[in-house]
Motif scaffolding. Structure first.
Motif, PDB file in Angstrom:
ATOM      1  N   THR A 102      10.146  49.341 -25.289  1.00 54.37           N
ATOM      2  CA  THR A 102       9.097  49.045 -26.270  1.00 54.37           C
ATOM      3  C   THR A 102       9.200  47.578 -26.659  1.00 54.37           C
ATOM      4  OG1 THR A 102       9.102  51.306 -27.138  1.00 54.37           O
ATOM      5  CG2 THR A 102       8.174  49.590 -28.555  1.00 54.37           C
ATOM      6  N   MET A 103       8.076  46.861 -26.506  1.00 52.95           N
ATOM      7  CA  MET A 103       8.070  45.425 -26.768  1.00 52.95           C
ATOM      8  C   MET A 103       6.768  45.023 -27.433  1.00 52.95           C
ATOM      9  SD  MET A 103      10.844  43.802 -25.631  1.00 52.95           S
ATOM     10  CE  MET A 103      10.323  42.127 -25.299  1.00 52.95           C
ATOM     11  N   SER A 104       6.817  43.926 -28.187  1.00 54.15           N
ATOM     12  CA  SER A 104       5.616  43.309 -28.733  1.00 54.15           C
ATOM     13  C   SER A 104       5.109  42.292 -27.710  1.00 54.15           C
ATOM     14  CB  SER A 104       5.936  42.616 -30.057  1.00 54.15           C
ATOM     15  OG  SER A 104       4.785  41.997 -30.580  1.00 54.15           O
ATOM     16  N   VAL A 105       3.860  42.455 -27.291  1.00 52.96           N
ATOM     17  CA  VAL A 105       3.289  41.601 -26.245  1.00 52.96           C
ATOM     18  C   VAL A 105       2.126  40.801 -26.826  1.00 52.96           C
ATOM     19  CG1 VAL A 105       2.097  41.600 -24.013  1.00 52.96           C
ATOM     20  CG2 VAL A 105       3.979  43.189 -24.418  1.00 52.96           C
ATOM     21  N   PRO A 106       2.064  39.491 -26.579  1.00 52.51           N
ATOM     22  CA  PRO A 106       0.981  38.668 -27.131  1.00 52.51           C
ATOM     23  C   PRO A 106      -0.371  39.005 -26.517  1.00 52.51           C
ATOM     24  CG  PRO A 106       2.372  37.376 -25.669  1.00 52.51           C
ATOM     25  CD  PRO A 106       3.061  38.687 -25.836  1.00 52.51           C
ATOM     26  N   ALA A 148      -7.357  39.707 -36.264  1.00 54.84           N
ATOM     27  CA  ALA A 148      -6.458  40.364 -37.214  1.00 54.84           C
ATOM     28  C   ALA A 148      -5.044  40.485 -36.662  1.00 54.84           C
ATOM     29  CB  ALA A 148      -6.991  41.749 -37.579  1.00 54.84           C
ATOM     30  N   ARG A 149      -4.907  40.472 -35.343  1.00 55.05           N
ATOM     31  CA  ARG A 149      -3.589  40.601 -34.715  1.00 55.05           C
ATOM     32  C   ARG A 149      -3.520  39.642 -33.535  1.00 55.05           C
ATOM     33  NH1 ARG A 149      -1.310  45.673 -36.253  1.00 55.05           N
ATOM     34  NH2 ARG A 149       0.233  45.485 -34.615  1.00 55.05           N
ATOM     35  N   SER A 150      -2.329  39.094 -33.307  1.00 49.46           N
ATOM     36  CA  SER A 150      -2.121  38.221 -32.155  1.00 49.46           C
ATOM     37  C   SER A 150      -1.229  38.878 -31.104  1.00 49.46           C
ATOM     38  CB  SER A 150      -1.486  36.899 -32.599  1.00 49.46           C
ATOM     39  OG  SER A 150      -0.230  37.139 -33.234  1.00 49.46           O
ATOM     40  N   SER A 151      -0.747  40.088 -31.402  1.00 49.49           N
ATOM     41  CA  SER A 151       0.095  40.819 -30.455  1.00 49.49           C
ATOM     42  C   SER A 151       0.007  42.303 -30.778  1.00 49.49           C
ATOM     43  CB  SER A 151       1.554  40.344 -30.537  1.00 49.49           C
ATOM     44  OG  SER A 151       2.089  40.635 -31.821  1.00 49.49           O
ATOM     45  N   ILE A 152       0.397  43.144 -29.814  1.00 51.32           N
ATOM     46  CA  ILE A 152       0.497  44.577 -30.051  1.00 51.32           C
ATOM     47  C   ILE A 152       1.799  45.080 -29.435  1.00 51.32           C
ATOM     48  CG2 ILE A 152      -1.995  44.963 -30.128  1.00 51.32           C
ATOM     49  CD1 ILE A 152      -1.773  46.145 -27.289  1.00 51.32           C
ATOM     50  N   GLU A 153       2.253  46.206 -29.934  1.00 51.04           N
ATOM     51  CA  GLU A 153       3.471  46.811 -29.414  1.00 51.04           C
ATOM     52  C   GLU A 153       3.099  47.770 -28.295  1.00 51.04           C
ATOM     53  OE1 GLU A 153       7.537  47.861 -31.680  1.00 51.04           O
ATOM     54  OE2 GLU A 153       5.864  49.191 -32.179  1.00 51.04           O
ATOM     55  N   VAL A 154       3.811  47.674 -27.184  1.00 50.97           N
ATOM     56  CA  VAL A 154       3.519  48.529 -26.034  1.00 50.97           C
ATOM     57  C   VAL A 154       4.800  49.183 -25.540  1.00 50.97           C
ATOM     58  CG1 VAL A 154       1.589  47.068 -25.332  1.00 50.97           C
ATOM     59  CG2 VAL A 154       3.827  46.721 -24.284  1.00 50.97           C
ATOM     60  N   SER A 155       4.616  50.243 -24.752  1.00 52.02           N
ATOM     61  CA  SER A 155       5.742  50.937 -24.126  1.00 52.02           C
ATOM     62  C   SER A 155       5.450  51.061 -22.634  1.00 52.02           C
ATOM     63  CB  SER A 155       5.928  52.319 -24.747  1.00 52.02           C
ATOM     64  OG  SER A 155       6.969  53.027 -24.098  1.00 52.02           O
ATOM     65  N   CYS A 156       6.445  50.766 -21.813  1.00 53.10           N
ATOM     66  CA  CYS A 156       6.281  50.853 -20.360  1.00 53.10           C
ATOM     67  C   CYS A 156       7.638  50.688 -19.694  1.00 53.10           C
ATOM     68  CB  CYS A 156       5.315  49.792 -19.843  1.00 53.10           C
ATOM     69  SG  CYS A 156       5.864  48.099 -20.164  1.00 53.10           S
ATOM     70  N   LEU A 157       7.678  50.920 -18.405  1.00 51.05           N
ATOM     71  CA  LEU A 157       8.886  50.617 -17.648  1.00 51.05           C
ATOM     72  C   LEU A 157       9.042  49.099 -17.557  1.00 51.05           C
ATOM     73  CD1 LEU A 157       8.663  53.180 -14.688  1.00 51.05           C
ATOM     74  CD2 LEU A 157      10.226  53.259 -16.650  1.00 51.05           C
ATOM     75  N   PRO A 158      10.268  48.607 -17.487  1.00 46.61           N
ATOM     76  CA  PRO A 158      10.472  47.156 -17.423  1.00 46.61           C
ATOM     77  C   PRO A 158       9.653  46.458 -16.343  1.00 46.61           C
ATOM     78  CG  PRO A 158      12.552  48.244 -17.835  1.00 46.61           C
ATOM     79  CD  PRO A 158      11.551  49.337 -17.598  1.00 46.61           C
ATOM     80  N   LYS A 159       9.489  47.106 -15.191  1.00 46.67           N
ATOM     81  CA  LYS A 159       8.752  46.466 -14.095  1.00 46.67           C
ATOM     82  C   LYS A 159       7.269  46.300 -14.410  1.00 46.67           C
ATOM     83  CE  LYS A 159       7.746  50.728 -11.518  1.00 46.67           C
ATOM     84  NZ  LYS A 159       6.287  50.624 -11.658  1.00 46.67           N
ATOM     85  N   PHE A 167       1.581  38.912 -21.036  1.00 39.09           N
ATOM     86  CA  PHE A 167       0.585  38.923 -22.107  1.00 39.09           C
ATOM     87  C   PHE A 167      -0.537  39.870 -21.687  1.00 39.09           C
ATOM     88  CE2 PHE A 167      -0.526  35.474 -19.219  1.00 39.09           C
ATOM     89  CZ  PHE A 167      -1.868  35.726 -18.944  1.00 39.09           C
ATOM     90  N   ILE A 168      -1.417  40.191 -22.634  1.00 37.72           N
ATOM     91  CA  ILE A 168      -2.556  41.064 -22.351  1.00 37.72           C
ATOM     92  C   ILE A 168      -3.833  40.277 -22.633  1.00 37.72           C
ATOM     93  CG2 ILE A 168      -3.785  43.168 -23.038  1.00 37.72           C
ATOM     94  CD1 ILE A 168      -1.019  44.329 -23.787  1.00 37.72           C
ATOM     95  N   SER A 169      -4.714  40.189 -21.637  1.00 36.31           N
ATOM     96  CA  SER A 169      -5.983  39.489 -21.789  1.00 36.31           C
ATOM     97  C   SER A 169      -6.993  40.408 -22.461  1.00 36.31           C
ATOM     98  CB  SER A 169      -6.516  39.035 -20.426  1.00 36.31           C
ATOM     99  OG  SER A 169      -5.649  38.091 -19.832  1.00 36.31           O
ATOM    100  N   VAL A 170      -7.715  39.870 -23.439  1.00 45.15           N
ATOM    101  CA  VAL A 170      -8.725  40.639 -24.174  1.00 45.15           C
ATOM    102  C   VAL A 170     -10.065  39.913 -24.076  1.00 45.15           C
ATOM    103  CG1 VAL A 170      -9.356  41.673 -26.388  1.00 45.15           C
ATOM    104  CG2 VAL A 170      -6.938  41.448 -25.773  1.00 45.15           C
ATOM    105  N   ASP A 171     -11.031  40.551 -23.416  1.00 43.88           N
ATOM    106  CA  ASP A 171     -12.356  39.962 -23.206  1.00 43.88           C
ATOM    107  C   ASP A 171     -13.225  40.203 -24.439  1.00 43.88           C
ATOM    108  OD1 ASP A 171     -14.742  38.997 -22.305  1.00 43.88           O
ATOM    109  OD2 ASP A 171     -14.948  40.407 -20.623  1.00 43.88           O
ATOM    110  N   SER A 214       1.207  51.588 -22.254  1.00 42.17           N
ATOM    111  CA  SER A 214       0.521  52.295 -23.337  1.00 42.17           C
ATOM    112  C   SER A 214       0.835  51.615 -24.664  1.00 42.17           C
ATOM    113  CB  SER A 214       0.941  53.771 -23.388  1.00 42.17           C
ATOM    114  OG  SER A 214       2.340  53.890 -23.588  1.00 42.17           O
ATOM    115  N   ALA A 215      -0.145  51.633 -25.567  1.00 42.56           N
ATOM    116  CA  ALA A 215       0.038  51.036 -26.885  1.00 42.56           C
ATOM    117  C   ALA A 215       0.882  51.956 -27.753  1.00 42.56           C
ATOM    118  CB  ALA A 215      -1.312  50.776 -27.541  1.00 42.56           C
TER     119      ALA A 215
END
Length: 212
Positions: free
Chosen positions: A100-104, A126-137, A142-146, A168-169
């Motif tokens: 689980t990591m915070s990703v910009p 309102a937010r510059s990052s979100i917390e996500v969960s995934c396998l390390p690979k 970062f996550i692009s938001v259109d 996943s968020a």
């Protein structure tokens, strides 16, 4: 990104001060069903790495006493006024277990959206990052938001973000936090209307007399 560290033998406040005077950085690495290990690192490489966004949201390789392990940055402390890192914490991770990591979030396209081009709205982040969960690979840097589809009525939430495959968020309970909203420039419009009304009500200025 690779970090070189060695096990820290001397501990305590006095030992940490001596390390810092020698341009070393005290820290700790924990997790992975292994006892927490006090470590020391070269200060300057970490100081400059902390300026990079990806250092905070990437899987890092730590070479500790010659053996490699996967870690993530969990916390660090800066000196109140000096450009100096005082302490740093890393967590061991397993390549086969979710992390689980915070990703910009990297936003783009807002200037071309109907919210800006047509409605002349202001895009509020309102937010510059979100917390996500995934396998390390699968962990993204970062996550692009259109934002090109924003309208004056748009409120984008975490659930609206298109995430990479395998990611996943992480939200708590039934929360679905707001990420982006559009704010109408009502105040500017009202000020312009008031200025127009004042100009119309004011008497016309007298033309200057011609010089004889």
């Amino acid at each position: 990104m690779k970090i070189i560290a060695t096990t820290r033998q001397a501990q305590g406040t006095g030992a940490s001060r001596r390390l810092r005077r020698a341009d070393k950085l005290p820290g700790i690495v924990y997790g992975g069903n292994v006892a927490a290990t006090p470590i020391e690192l070269e200060h300057n490489p970490i100081f400059y790495a902390l300026r990079k966004e990806k250092f905070h949201s990437s899987i890092l390789t730590m070479e500790l006493d010659g053996k490699d392990m996967l870690v993530v940055l969990r916390a660090f402390q800066m000196h109140p006024y000096k450009p100096q890192v005082m302490h740093i914490d890393f967590q061991r991770i397993n390549a086969d277990e979710p992390v689980t990591m915070s990703v910009p979030l990297h936003f783009f396209g807002a200037e071309n959206s109907p919210a800006v081009k047509i409605s002349k709205g202001l895009v509020s982040h309102a937010r510059s990052s979100i917390e996500v969960s995934c396998l390390p690979k699968d962990l993204p840097e970062f996550i692009s938001v259109d934002l090109s589809g924003l309208t004056a009525q748009t409120t984008m939430r975490v659930s609206d973000i298109v995430l990479p495959e395998g990611v996943s968020a992480v939200v708590h309970g039934n929360e679905d936090p707001v990420v982006v909203s559009v704010v109408a420039q009502v105040e500017d419009e009202e000020e312009d209307a008031a200025a127009d009304a004042t100009a119309e009500a004011a008497p016309a200025a007298a033309a200057p007399a011609e010089a004889k």
